[in-house]
Enzyme design. Sequence first.
Site, short mmCIF file in Angstrom:
data_model
loop_
_atom_site.label_atom_id
_atom_site.label_comp_id
_atom_site.label_asym_id
_atom_site.label_seq_id
_atom_site.Cartn_x
_atom_site.Cartn_y
_atom_site.Cartn_z
N TYR A 1 -46.36 -20.30 6.30
CA TYR A 1 -45.39 -19.33 5.81
C TYR A 1 -46.11 -18.17 5.13
CZ TYR A 1 -41.46 -22.65 6.32
OH TYR A 1 -40.51 -23.51 6.80
N ASP B 1 -34.24 -22.45 5.30
CA ASP B 1 -33.05 -22.31 4.46
C ASP B 1 -32.32 -21.01 4.74
OD1 ASP B 1 -33.66 -24.71 3.19
OD2 ASP B 1 -34.73 -23.74 1.54
#
EC number: 5.4.99.12
Length: 286
Positions: free
Chosen positions: A128, A67
Site C-alpha cells: 500500500y 475498506d
Amino acid sequence: MEQQVVVEDEADGNTRVRLDVAYAGADFSGWAAQPGRRTVAGVLTEALGMIVGAGRATGLTVAGRTDAGVHATGQVCHVDLPSALWRRWSGTLLRRLAGVLPPDVRVRAVTEVPAEFDARFSATFRRYEYRVTDAPYGAEPLRRHEVLAWPRPLDLGALNHAAAGLVGEHDFAAYCRRKEHATTVRALTRLDWRRDPDGVLVATVQADAFCQSMVRSLVGAMLVAGDGRRPVDWPGGLLGRRERASEVTVAPPHGLALVAVGYPENPVEYASRAVQTRRLRLPASS
C-alpha cells in the site's frame, strides 16, 4: 450495452481468469458486496454478467478487501468462467469490460491462470501507499481525493524513525480491529516514507497480509510522531499491547491505495503458497 447471454457447452469445465483492477474508492462502500450499497465487487460482477451472462462468472475472489473510500491501482482478483465462454470472449473481454464498467473502475488486464491460482491465498505480499501533504495551503484541488491534508509540518526523519520501530513480525493488536478467532500477528517487511518532488509525503507499507484498518492505524500513529506531538518511538512501543490502542487515530481512507500484490514467480508454487497461507491465517481478515 445490452446484456448478452450465451448458452455454451460447459462439459469441458471452467477456466480460472485473473483480473488486474484499479479503482477510485471515493464512491464505493469498499470492495465486498453489501446489500443496498455500491461496492467494487458488486459493480464488477454486474459488468461481467452483462458480457458473459448473469451468474456465469463465479467464485469472485480478491487479494485484499479494501475498506470504504480506499483506492487501488494494483488490486488482483480471480473468477471462474466456463471454458467455452472463455474461449469465446478471451480476445475481447478486456475491451468489453471497458465499455460497460463505470469510469471509477478499470480492469487493466485479463489473464488465464492455472486452477491452483488463488488471488487471496496465493499472494506473497500486499503493498500500500498512503499520501499526505503538509503544505500550509492544504492538498492541491485535483489531488484532494487521494492526498490527506495534514495541518502541521511533518519531519521526514521523524516519520522514518517511527516507521523503523514497526518493521518485522509482531502482534499488531494495538493497530487492528480484532475479529473473533483471528490472529493479529503480521510480518511487516517494508515501511518507509519519502517526500516526492511536489512535496507530498508517501508512506509505503508492505506485508504478507493486513488486519482491517491496520495500515491507516499505523499511518495515524506515525503522523503524530512526525509532527512532534508524540515521541518517535511511541508507535513501536504500542506493539506490546494486546488490545487495540484507543490513543491511535485511524487516518482517513482517501489517502490510501493498494498499489501491488505479489505472487510466486513459478506458477507451480501457487497451490503450496495457498496451503501455507491458509494454515497461518485462517480465519484471519484479509
